[in-house]
Scaffold this motif. Sequence first.
Motif, PDB file in Angstrom:
ATOM      1  N   ASP A   1     -42.455   0.981  18.603  1.00  0.00           N
ATOM      2  CA  ASP A   1     -43.358  -0.043  18.084  1.00  0.00           C
ATOM      3  C   ASP A   1     -43.346  -1.259  18.994  1.00  0.00           C
ATOM      4  OD1 ASP A   1     -44.129   1.365  15.778  1.00  0.00           O
ATOM      5  OD2 ASP A   1     -42.266   0.803  14.781  1.00  0.00           O
ATOM      6  N   ILE A   2     -44.513  -1.885  19.098  1.00  0.00           N
ATOM      7  CA  ILE A   2     -44.649  -3.142  19.834  1.00  0.00           C
ATOM      8  C   ILE A   2     -44.991  -4.221  18.803  1.00  0.00           C
ATOM      9  CG2 ILE A   2     -45.928  -4.358  21.651  1.00  0.00           C
ATOM     10  CD1 ILE A   2     -44.235  -1.908  22.577  1.00  0.00           C
ATOM     11  N   TYR A   3     -44.240  -5.318  18.839  1.00  0.00           N
ATOM     12  CA  TYR A   3     -44.387  -6.359  17.829  1.00  0.00           C
ATOM     13  C   TYR A   3     -45.126  -7.566  18.404  1.00  0.00           C
ATOM     14  CZ  TYR A   3     -40.735  -3.490  15.760  1.00  0.00           C
ATOM     15  OH  TYR A   3     -40.033  -2.428  15.255  1.00  0.00           O
ATOM     16  N   ALA A   4     -45.912  -8.205  17.552  1.00  0.00           N
ATOM     17  CA  ALA A   4     -46.575  -9.446  17.961  1.00  0.00           C
ATOM     18  C   ALA A   4     -45.500 -10.524  18.118  1.00  0.00           C
ATOM     19  CB  ALA A   4     -47.601  -9.861  16.914  1.00  0.00           C
ATOM     20  N   PRO A   5     -45.348 -11.120  19.302  1.00  0.00           N
ATOM     21  CA  PRO A   5     -44.281 -12.125  19.492  1.00  0.00           C
ATOM     22  C   PRO A   5     -44.579 -13.446  18.774  1.00  0.00           C
ATOM     23  CG  PRO A   5     -45.483 -11.762  21.549  1.00  0.00           C
ATOM     24  CD  PRO A   5     -46.044 -10.796  20.557  1.00  0.00           C
ATOM     25  N   VAL A   6     -45.872 -13.743  18.584  1.00  0.00           N
ATOM     26  CA  VAL A   6     -46.278 -14.909  17.799  1.00  0.00           C
ATOM     27  C   VAL A   6     -47.385 -14.461  16.848  1.00  0.00           C
ATOM     28  CG1 VAL A   6     -45.719 -16.594  19.593  1.00  0.00           C
ATOM     29  CG2 VAL A   6     -48.016 -15.615  19.516  1.00  0.00           C
ATOM     30  N   SER A   7     -47.626 -15.216  15.780  1.00  0.00           N
ATOM     31  CA  SER A   7     -48.670 -14.808  14.844  1.00  0.00           C
ATOM     32  C   SER A   7     -50.036 -15.200  15.376  1.00  0.00           C
ATOM     33  CB  SER A   7     -48.414 -15.393  13.460  1.00  0.00           C
ATOM     34  OG  SER A   7     -47.941 -16.707  13.551  1.00  0.00           O
ATOM     35  N   GLY A   8     -51.050 -14.440  14.978  1.00  0.00           N
ATOM     36  CA  GLY A   8     -52.391 -14.745  15.431  1.00  0.00           C
ATOM     37  C   GLY A   8     -53.344 -13.584  15.259  1.00  0.00           C
ATOM     38  N   GLU A   9     -54.569 -13.803  15.752  1.00  0.00           N
ATOM     39  CA  GLU A   9     -55.628 -12.804  15.637  1.00  0.00           C
ATOM     40  C   GLU A   9     -55.865 -12.162  16.996  1.00  0.00           C
ATOM     41  OE1 GLU A   9     -59.350 -14.502  14.355  1.00  0.00           O
ATOM     42  OE2 GLU A   9     -60.480 -12.773  15.117  1.00  0.00           O
ATOM     43  N   VAL A  10     -56.022 -10.833  16.997  1.00  0.00           N
ATOM     44  CA  VAL A  10     -56.261 -10.117  18.255  1.00  0.00           C
ATOM     45  C   VAL A  10     -57.677 -10.435  18.733  1.00  0.00           C
ATOM     46  CG1 VAL A  10     -56.423  -7.845  19.356  1.00  0.00           C
ATOM     47  CG2 VAL A  10     -54.678  -8.277  17.590  1.00  0.00           C
ATOM     48  N   VAL A  11     -57.793 -10.956  19.972  1.00  0.00           N
ATOM     49  CA  VAL A  11     -59.121 -11.288  20.502  1.00  0.00           C
ATOM     50  C   VAL A  11     -59.515 -10.354  21.652  1.00  0.00           C
ATOM     51  CG1 VAL A  11     -59.117 -13.694  19.767  1.00  0.00           C
ATOM     52  CG2 VAL A  11     -58.115 -13.084  21.991  1.00  0.00           C
ATOM     53  N   ALA A  12     -58.551  -9.607  22.198  1.00  0.00           N
ATOM     54  CA  ALA A  12     -58.879  -8.653  23.266  1.00  0.00           C
ATOM     55  C   ALA A  12     -57.764  -7.617  23.352  1.00  0.00           C
ATOM     56  CB  ALA A  12     -59.021  -9.367  24.611  1.00  0.00           C
TER      57      ALA A  12
END
Lengths: 371, 128
Positions: free
Chosen positions: B69-80
Amino acid sequence: MSDSNLQRTALYQLHIDLGAKMVPFAGYEMPVQYPLGVKKEHLHTREAAGLFDVSHMGQIRLQGENIARELEKILPQDVLGLAEGRQRYGLMLNEQGGIRDDLMFANRGDDFLLVVNAACKNDDAAWLREHLPSSIQVELQNDRALLALQGPKARAVLSKLAPTTAAMRFMDTGFISVAGIDCWLSCSGYTGEDGYEISVASADAEKLAKALLAEPEVEAIGLGARDSLRLEAGLCLYGHDMDQSRSPIEAGLLWAIQKCRRPGGEREGGYIGASVIAQQLQDGVAEKRVLLDVEGRAPVREHSAIVNADGERVGEVCSGGFGPSTGGPLAMAYIACSAMEQQTLFAELRGKKIPVAVRSGSFVPQRYYRG
Amino acid sequence: MSNTPSELKYASSHEWARLEEDGTVTVGITHHAQDSLGDVVFVELPEVGAEYGAGEEAAVVESVKAASDIYAPVSGEVVAVNDALEESPETVNEYPYSDGWFFRLKPSDVSELDNLLSNDDYDAQCEG
């Protein structure tokens, strides 16, 4: 982490010197890959020649009278019909017809040599001692190493060091000197490629391995590529694709029980597990092992569920991975025979349903040299 | 001497994060991570528009050995997302800090980057 109970093969130091990543496997510290990496090691074996250390496997020597006849009382194979200097694939079954182990056995004239899986070898030796008459000596040869040289250039390479190997056909065996070292060879392997398995005294193993690695066509290949190579070739891995709970019929290995040992054959039955095998041949089985084409690029792994169009579970992946030569996912699975007639099956992967289809042949063609 | 880029920030779960000039954050996996994984054969990327909290699973990388698994290092919305990885997943092994990027986030709180590791701290973690 305690590695103190792990055994080492005679080539341990060579693996370290070659920069291998070592992992525990079947009680041994074994090289899973070298600096080349799994994918390039795999492709190199398909294009040239790869050298594998498989010394963890058990080499069991049988000596005595009437070995073939006595082996037919326990193994479902045609042993009496195996000519001197030839080898055959075999199975050890339990009383329920489940597979205790799979093996290679060779008629060497004065004795028989059985090559068995590492994790099973002590149990296999004990089982053989239990079921063979005491006039046959069962010796697990822990002082011998086993190397495999595999790939389309294996024959040319080995012929330079041992000219008589050039004429060996698939499953031929012989006592042959390689680079001046006494060896016993069989023309066989676990990659689907032409090649040889070479039994040598542990004391000579490093010298032999270095002589082979000195040839420019040869690279050292780890267990990682060994697994993807065998899966592409459609070959079973014991403990994953077959075990004590699976019969040869379920595992798709009926071809390994020669006609003379099946019901109606001239030496039918009479081996351990025979009644269950006869019953299954008559009645059929509920599940069978098959190869699967998997849509897309994502590998489905062992234990992934196979479901039908209604989402009902009809099977499970037993081996899954990615084929560097095919450039796509590879899988074997046990699937309910009743579900195989349906058009659509899926593998469950992280909540998604990946379409899969039963395929008839191996993922890459087997390229054995049959003369 | 480490080659871990000093201009990036690192998660202990082996992702890197780079703050771009437009305020988005590009995410990939480290050299150490790709080396441990071995040959990458498949990457499952998130959907553009998906939102993740810091530390949530956002992608999957499959190597010849296993899935990780790859984790989002910071929170946010995927833009690309890096669509090129679908055809050439080996780019992750070859260029982990550039062409092998996974996805770009519009961070909900850019100060979360301060919670991540520096290159020196990340290297120390890998060695330890």
